[in-house]
Design an enzyme around this catalytic site. Structure first.
Site, PDB file in Angstrom:
ATOM      1  CE1 TYR A 144      15.966  68.075  46.527  1.00  0.00           C
ATOM      2  CE2 TYR A 144      15.282  65.961  47.420  1.00  0.00           C
ATOM      3  CZ  TYR A 144      16.270  66.882  47.154  1.00  0.00           C
ATOM      4  OH  TYR A 144      17.568  66.610  47.522  1.00  0.00           O
ATOM      5  CG  ASP A 239      10.257  60.884  42.326  1.00  0.00           C
ATOM      6  OD1 ASP A 239      10.363  59.824  42.979  1.00  0.00           O
ATOM      7  OD2 ASP A 239      10.977  61.883  42.518  1.00  0.00           O
ATOM      8  CE  LYS A 267      13.178  58.913  50.937  1.00  0.00           C
ATOM      9  NZ  LYS A 267      13.749  60.233  51.120  1.00  0.00           N
TER      10      LYS A 267
HETATM   11  N1  HOZ Z   1      14.374  64.987  50.284  1.00  0.00           N
HETATM   12  C1  HOZ Z   1      13.943  64.035  51.204  1.00  0.00           C
HETATM   13  C2  HOZ Z   1      12.930  64.642  52.085  1.00  0.00           C
HETATM   14  N2  HOZ Z   1      11.883  65.182  51.427  1.00  0.00           N
HETATM   15  C3  HOZ Z   1      15.074  63.382  51.946  1.00  0.00           C
HETATM   16  C4  HOZ Z   1      15.638  64.116  53.068  1.00  0.00           C
HETATM   17  C5  HOZ Z   1      16.943  64.761  52.748  1.00  0.00           C
HETATM   18  O1  HOZ Z   1      17.033  65.514  51.796  1.00  0.00           O
HETATM   19  O2  HOZ Z   1      17.859  64.506  53.509  1.00  0.00           O
END
Ligand code: HOZ
Length: 431
Positions: A144, A239, A267
């Site tokens: 992701y 990433d 972040k």
């Molecule tokens: N995708 C992140 C967690 N694996 C951030 C959380 C979110 O999507 O809010």
């Protein structure tokens, strides 16, 4: 456990916010309950609006390496705020941040700040396309990279949790430019290069996957991707939104000794405030406007509060290697405690861990890619999540997320977590 106020907030939220939440993974949908609404956090603890206390293993999905509300970071933010919260203009803090990132991650010679990991990854692949003049990118099933169109193809995290790894609304022409390979399977990548000769602009990978649960790279996998990119004149994008400054100060690229062309950060470099960045070789980064023709911009990019918070946190991480020893010790302690429980009660569980990122999978298969992650029994995970929450342990509400340890989790927190885990697992498996 009393969740009256959370429940009533959720009722109200659902009237005005899609699904009642501002990001799908917060909805607790896959674990069959209403979300708890968080009131405050300190160190390794969270408190919800009903006053329930939790030991937190989400850490705002990664950045809270030093724990919540760290006094030095709070101080930095409040001092910066006195001078103004946003100028949309250049500041000295941005220069310091860029210099610090380049010192810690030598593969980054120039860096551009953005506001989130999603912005970082979407800009990075635009840059890969601009630099190579090619269109296709290779990503991995279950990885992701935020929610930009190009990445919602066989995506992990919330998309995998909700069972919608391909989103409607992504134009077929964009989806068609994203090729998917299997994580930890170099031959699946080689096949794509062979099938689309001269068309691949780059590969993007989570070097340690966090978004189908924690999955480490097999020995040689990242190095193999590096070689394939060099061979085919494609850019290698790592990433490190989750892994940067976490699995080692210099991220997964330091831990595994690989050199990407572009790195994406998120972040963590804002100490928990909304920040992202992408950076890499000077020659490539010179393509970015205003030096070059690849356009990318943002009013809030390099925001003074976020820069100050990030600078403070990264400086602390840089100057105190004992933080990483602490993260490793605590995480290893938790892992071996869970392994002991699993062994004593003969439970069908597998664990993956890289430093302070880890996942307990409800499967007997070794989890190494999307297909093996999918063998996890998500119903059992849901039961476990609820049992743990009821005992004051806050895990990500999905089997397909990594858990994060902070440097301020104590031995006592780990002991409490293990006691809760033993009771919870016995209930889940009827032991
Ligand atoms: N995708 C992140 C967690 N694996 C951030 C959380 C979110 O999507 O809010």
């Amino acid at each position: 456990m009393n969740t009256k106020i959370s429940d009533s907030l959720f009722q109200r939220a659902q009237q005005r916010i899609p699904g009642g939440v501002n990001s799908p993974v917060r909805a607790f949908k896959s674990v069959g309950r209403n979300p708890v609404f968080i009131k405050k956090a300190q160190g390794a603890k969270l408190w919800d609006v009903d006053g329930n206390e939790y030991i937190d293993y989400v850490g705002s999905w990664g950045p809270m390496i030093l724990g919540h509300a760290h006094p030095a970071i709070l101080d930095a933010i409040s001092k910066a705020a006195v001078d103004g919260t946003s100028f949309g203009a250049a500041t000295d803090r941005e220069v310091e941040m860029a210099e610090l990132i380049c010192t810690i991650m030598p593969s980054i010679q120039m860096v551009r700040m953005v506001n989130s990991g999603t912005e970082a990854t979407m800009s990075a692949i635009r840059l890969a396309r601009a630099y190579t003049g090619k269109e296709k990118i290779i990503k991995f099933e279950g990885c992701y990279h935020g929610h930009a169109d190009s990445f919602l193809i066989k995506a992990g995290s919330g998309a995998m949790t909700l069972g919608v790894p391909d989103s409607p609304g992504v134009p077929a022409s964009i989806a068609g430019a994203t090729l998917t390979a299997r994580f930890n399977d170099l031959s699946s990548v080689e096949k794509l290069f062979a099938e689309f000769p001269g068309q691949v602009a780059g590969i993007i990978v989570e070097p340690v996957v966090g978004n189908m649960g924690c999955i480490p790279p097999h020995k040689g996998f990242l190095e193999g991707l590096r070689k394939l990119c060099t061979l085919h004149n494609a850019l290698f994008v790592i990433d490190e939104v989750m892994t940067g400054f976490r699995v080692a100060l210099g991220g997964a690229q330091q831990l595994y000794g690989v050199t990407p062309d572009i790195t994406t950060l998120g972040k963590i470099i804002g100490g928990g405030l909304p920040v992202g960045a992408y950076g890499g070789k000077k020659e490539i980064m010179q393509m970015v406007a205003p030096n070059g023709p690849m356009y990318q911009a943002g009013t809030l990019s390099g925001n003074p509060l976020a820069m100050e918070a990030g600078l403070t946190m990264l400086t602390m991480l840089k100057h105190d290697p004992s933080i990483y020893t602490m993260l490793e010790t605590r995480s290893a302690g938790l892992e071996s405690g869970i392994a002991d429980i699993a062994q004593r009660f003969q439970l069908p569980l597998k664990q993956n861990r890289v430093g302070s990122m880890f996942t307990l999978f409800f499967t007997t298969e070794t989890v190494k890619d999307y297909d093996t992650a999918k063998t996890s029994d998500t119903k059992l995970f849901g039961k476990y999540f609820n049992e743990m929450l009821n005992r004051g342990i806050y895990l990500a509400p999905s089997q397909f997320e990594a858990a994060f340890m902070s440097a301020v989790h104590t031995e006592c927190d780990i002991d409490k977590t293990l006691t809760a885990a033993e009771e919870s697992l016995k209930r889940v498996f009827g032991k």
